[in-house]
Design an enzyme around this catalytic site. Structure first.
Site, short mmCIF file in Angstrom:
data_model
loop_
_atom_site.label_atom_id
_atom_site.label_comp_id
_atom_site.label_asym_id
_atom_site.label_seq_id
_atom_site.Cartn_x
_atom_site.Cartn_y
_atom_site.Cartn_z
N ASP A 1 0.86 -1.20 0.00
CA ASP A 1 0.00 0.00 0.00
C ASP A 1 0.89 1.24 0.00
OD1 ASP A 1 -2.28 1.83 0.45
OD2 ASP A 1 -3.35 -0.02 0.93
N HIS B 1 -2.91 3.20 -4.46
CA HIS B 1 -2.33 2.67 -3.21
C HIS B 1 -0.93 2.10 -3.47
CE1 HIS B 1 -5.72 3.33 -0.53
NE2 HIS B 1 -6.54 2.88 -1.46
N GLU C 1 -9.79 2.73 -5.32
CA GLU C 1 -9.40 4.08 -4.92
C GLU C 1 -8.15 4.59 -5.66
OE1 GLU C 1 -11.13 4.12 -0.40
OE2 GLU C 1 -9.14 3.27 -0.65
C1 ACM Z 1 -11.10 -0.80 0.29
O1 ACM Z 1 -11.63 -0.87 1.40
N1 ACM Z 1 -10.52 0.32 -0.14
C2 ACM Z 1 -11.09 -1.93 -0.59
#
Ligand code: ACM
Length: 535
Positions: free
Chosen positions: A186, A256, A319
């Site tokens: 991440d 991420h 995201e």
């Molecule tokens: C997530 O909770 N962003 C997959």
């Protein structure tokens, strides 16, 4: 009244709490004493299950030589194929214990149920007493409702040591859960050794500070580091495999990914040097769409595949802000050259490249539900987290889905309203009662679409969960209720009715010294309103 009280008081054995609840249980009169030296016989192929069973049942005494003494028999039996590989029959009568299954998985799960006929202290590693464990006679038939019974653990935001993962695998397996999804990368850390790209670990696994609160912004002032070597991951995979838990690796892309870009700036869009992120949230820095970046990630995935035998590889996909792609001349040129309409299609193109690579390697891609945007890659499976809509869209388009809607499954949410029990910061609220009322199968699907819902998962994101003890407290006992939702037959589960079983069950967790919340959740009014709504 007196009679009933007498019967309860004089009943020779209190019926043990079974959790997850089996499909069918017929208690019978009488008992069987399982002595410390009782023999445990198993079909040859089940030697591994038998070894684990011996330890789990506390059969520590020397087995008698004759082989005729009463004990436990684990039998592979193809006639039980209709129960599937994971289904089993468990029978305890006065002459001994027999577990039968068409698969090794089923024998293992039969042993997990058998353990629950023992007193809680057996879960603490205590060997059978001299007079033996006193097991009630019973006939059980059981099989799982869903094939995919998963738990996600974020080891990127806070690194969790190997010993904790092994301990977590034990806890998952005893609850008949079968997937451990490791979120390995991440913005705030890269946790898996990749031999070809050593800076992913030497740079990407360290951050210099950690956000501890977001209103107001507060930081610990302390660095955080950690990664797994490939040898350690192989050990975790083998340990899990012996307990029928598949470890699903997740390598995030294209969002991420700040830790990776910090290690290899050529993966980013701006050319600016970046640090491994210290704060939470959604970060603007995402991977670029150059062919070199795709190759880089294909090479990373080749090493991942060599470690994890899982049929699936999770590539994240959630995201990923599109701002940098909109502002990047190279990304815009690529979009035009490929004839793509917008940046969502560009992400979809990225995911398709990776999906094609995984297919060439005989693997299948899973992504969070954002991978639907701009078009789903061939054979991709969707993990539906923002609700169940992503999962619904996937199965209607002929793809598989795994349900993990955050409101029902994210265990980093608060369990209670008691500030003394809770983390300093935590966003939603998810009580034990609400988990029990969760129904993973969306309404209104055709029988064909229903088959594509593989199962469901919990998730534990670790932004504010710094260590294993805090993680366990968030996981238990809610994970136990979730295990029942994915394993046991569908039925309404009202907290008040199920509570006594959980109270009995957590004595087992306590014997294992697993940290946990109390069984009694302090429910909010909105929680009470939602509980039962889907049951
Ligand atoms: C997530 O909770 N962003 C997959």
């Amino acid at each position: 009244m007196v009679w009933i009280a007498m019967l309860v008081i004089t009943s020779p054995l209190i019926r043990p709490a079974l959790l997850p609840e089996p499909v069918s249980v017929r208690w019978q009169t009488g008992h069987f004493a399982l002595l410390p030296g009782a023999p445990l016989a198993a079909t040859g192929a089940a030697a591994g299950v038998a070894r684990l069973a011996r330890a789990q049942l506390g059969l520590t005494g020397a087995a008698p030589r004759s082989g005729t003494a009463p004990g436990v028999s684990l039998r592979l039996d193809p006639r039980l194929a209709s129960l599937g590989q994971e289904g089993y029959r468990l029978r305890v009568d006065r002459s001994g214990v027999v577990v039968r299954s068409a698969g090794l998985e089923g024998l293992f799960y039969g042993v997990q149920t058998l353990r629950q006929l023992l007193p809680p202290e057996a879960f603490g590693g205590k060997g059978a007493p001299r007079g033996g464990w006193k097991l009630p006679c019973v006939a059980i038939e059981d099989r799982p409702r869903f094939a995919w019974r998963g738990a996600h653990l974020d080891v990127a935001r806070h690194f969790m040591p190997k010993w904790f993962l092994l301990r977590f695998v034990d806890a998952l397996a005893m609850h008949k859960m079968n997937v451990l999804h490791l979120h390995l990368t991440d913005d705030q850390g890269w946790r898996i050794q990749i031999e070809r790209y050593p800076k992913l670990v030497s740079v990407g696994s360290h951050r210099k500070d950690t956000q501890t609160n977001d209103r107001p912004d507060e930081y610990s002032g302390k660095p955080h580091s950690g990664h797994y070597t490939q040898a350690e991951l192989r050990e975790i995979v083998a340990y899990a495999r012996a307990r029928f838990v598949t470890v699903l690796p997740e390598i995030e892309m294209p969002g991420h990914s700040q830790a990776a870009i910090a290690a290899y700036p050529e993966l980013g869009n701006t050319g600016r040097p970046l640090e491994v992120a210290t704060g939470w949230g959604v970060h603007e820095d995402v991977l670029n769409v150059e062919d070199g970046t795709i190759r880089f990630y294909e090479n990373v995935l080749d090493e991942v595949i060599a470690i994890f035998p899982s049929k699936y590889v999770h590539i994240g996909g959630d995201e990923a802000p599109k701002k940098q792609w909109r502002e990047s001349a190279a990304a815009q040129a690529k979009m035009r050259a490929l004839g793509l309409k917008d940046e969502d299609e560009l992400q979809s193109w990225f995911v398709r490249q990776i999906g094609a690579h995984l297919r060439r390697r005989g693997k299948r891609l899973i992504g969070w539900d954002e991978i639907l945007e701009g078009g789903l890659a061939e054979e991709a499976t969707v993990m539906s987290w923002r609700g169940e809509e992503g999962g619904l869209a996937a199965v209607r388009a002929g793809h598989d889905a795994i349900m993990s809607p955050y409101e029902w499954t994210y265990l980093d949410q608060r369990q209670t309203n008691d500030p003394a029990l809770e983390l300093p910061r935590g966003w939603g609220h998810l009580s034990l009662a609400r988990i029990w009322s969760y129904e993973p199968m969306p309404a209104g699907l055709t029988p064909e679409e229903t088959k594509r819902v593989l199962g469901a998962q919990t998730a534990l994101w670790t932004e504010v969960i710094p260590d294993p003890a805090t993680a366990e407290k968030q996981l238990f006992p809610r994970l136990c209720a979730f295990a029942e939702v994915v394993w046991s037959p569908r039925r309404s589960r009202l907290y008040e009715r199920e509570r006594p079983r959980m109270v009995a069950h957590v004595a087992r967790l306590d014997a294992m010294r697993i940290a946990r919340h109390p069984v009694d959740p302090v429910q909010t009014a909105s929680d009470r309103a939602s509980v039962g709504a889907r049951s």
